[in-house]
Motif scaffolding. Structure first.
Motif, PDB file in Angstrom:
ATOM      1  N   THR A 118       0.814  -1.218   0.000  1.00 37.94           N
ATOM      2  CA  THR A 118       0.000   0.000   0.000  1.00 37.94           C
ATOM      3  C   THR A 118       0.848   1.269   0.000  1.00 37.94           C
TER       4      THR A 118
ATOM      5  N   ASN B 227       1.898   3.081  -5.655  1.00 41.63           N
ATOM      6  CA  ASN B 227       0.730   3.175  -6.525  1.00 41.63           C
ATOM      7  C   ASN B 227       0.827   2.147  -7.637  1.00 41.63           C
ATOM      8  N   GLU B 228      -0.148   2.166  -8.560  1.00 42.89           N
ATOM      9  CA  GLU B 228      -0.181   1.169  -9.626  1.00 42.89           C
ATOM     10  C   GLU B 228       0.984   1.290 -10.597  1.00 42.89           C
ATOM     11  N   ARG B 229       1.667   2.435 -10.595  1.00 42.06           N
ATOM     12  CA  ARG B 229       2.841   2.630 -11.463  1.00 42.06           C
ATOM     13  C   ARG B 229       4.145   2.313 -10.725  1.00 42.06           C
ATOM     14  N   MET B 230       4.007   1.663  -9.569  1.00 40.39           N
ATOM     15  CA  MET B 230       5.157   1.265  -8.749  1.00 40.39           C
ATOM     16  C   MET B 230       5.974   2.470  -8.292  1.00 40.39           C
TER      17      MET B 230
END
Length: 255
Positions: A238, A241-244
């Motif tokens: 957590t 984010n989704e873009r690492m």
């Protein structure tokens, strides 16, 4: 213990009050509040436990366990405010630990399936797990913030979130486990643990008290390992984010 003897134990409250006043620690109010709260809570729990033990109802046992887990989550979540969804992560950790330990204890018939044993051992496991969770979260949040630039560098070089946070995660798990491991190295030499002391004071055979204490220290060792590892594995994803990319702490919200 007589009522007079019980009141005389207030001497042990007066000593820290006097020291706080003399040294200017300004802890008098906190000490008094802690004394009153602990007394009221223990007396209330004493009546509740007497009712539950007498009833031997598994419904009441379950409700007591839920109450313990709920109180532990509420207290520990304050240290993980920088981690999204920390509340449910703590719930999962405590429930998993409770289910695993009780399954072993009751499944192998190490202890009887009665309120006396289930609630007492649950209190030790969840209480210790709560303290360990607080230690872990406090250290983990600090480690992440202190080494943010290092983690971002690893990510910029193509590393995964797990690689970027690995050292901080391991150090945090180690830091939260060390107190339990170190205290067990000197148990019986430097200190007589609470369960063992209580049984001896109650008149139990010292060797029988030792057997139950060995059970407890082994339980707490599992508690230390599982709490930190489970909470760590649930928490670190957590932070990205989704873009690492690492999420700034102020963007995260505790739930």
């Amino acid at each position: 213990m007589s009522t007079t003897a019980l009141f005389l134990t207030l001497i042990f409250v007066l000593i820290p009050l006097v020291l706080s006043k003399t040294l200017g620690l300004n802890l008098e109010k906190d000490t008094i509040v802690a004394t009153i709260r602990s007394t009221v809570q223990l007396v209330a729990v004493g009546f509740v436990l007497k009712f539950v033990f007498d009833s031997e109802s598994y419904t009441f046992i379950f409700l007591m366990v839920v109450l313990m887990i709920g109180a532990a989550v509420q207290n520990a979540r304050k240290k993980g405010e920088g981690i999204k969804g920390i509340t449910w992560k703590l719930i999962v950790t405590f429930v998993l630990l409770e289910v695993l330990t009780q399954s072993i204890l009751l499944g192998f018939k190490i202890v009887p399936a009665t309120a006396q044993y289930i609630i007492s051992l649950t209190g030790m496991v969840i209480g210790n797990s709560m303290v360990l969770a607080i230690l872990f979260l406090n250290r983990f949040v600090s480690e992440v913030e202190a080494h943010r630039s290092e983690s971002e560098l690893i990510l910029s070089l193509g590393g995964t979130p797990k690689q970027a946070i690995h050292k901080q995660l391991i150090r945090s798990i180690q830091a939260s486990m060390i107190p339990t491991i170190e205290s067990q190295k000197t148990i019986g030499l430097v200190q007589l643990p609470g369960m063992m002391s209580g049984q001896i004071i109650a008149g139990a055979d010292p060797l029988e008290a030792v057997q139950f204490q060995i059970l407890v220290i082994f339980l707490l060792l599992t508690t230390a390992a599982l709490t930190s590892a489970c909470l760590g594995l649930l928490s670190y994803p957590t932070l990205f984010n989704e873009r690492m990319q690492m999420i700034q702490r102020q963007q995260q919200h505790s739930k």
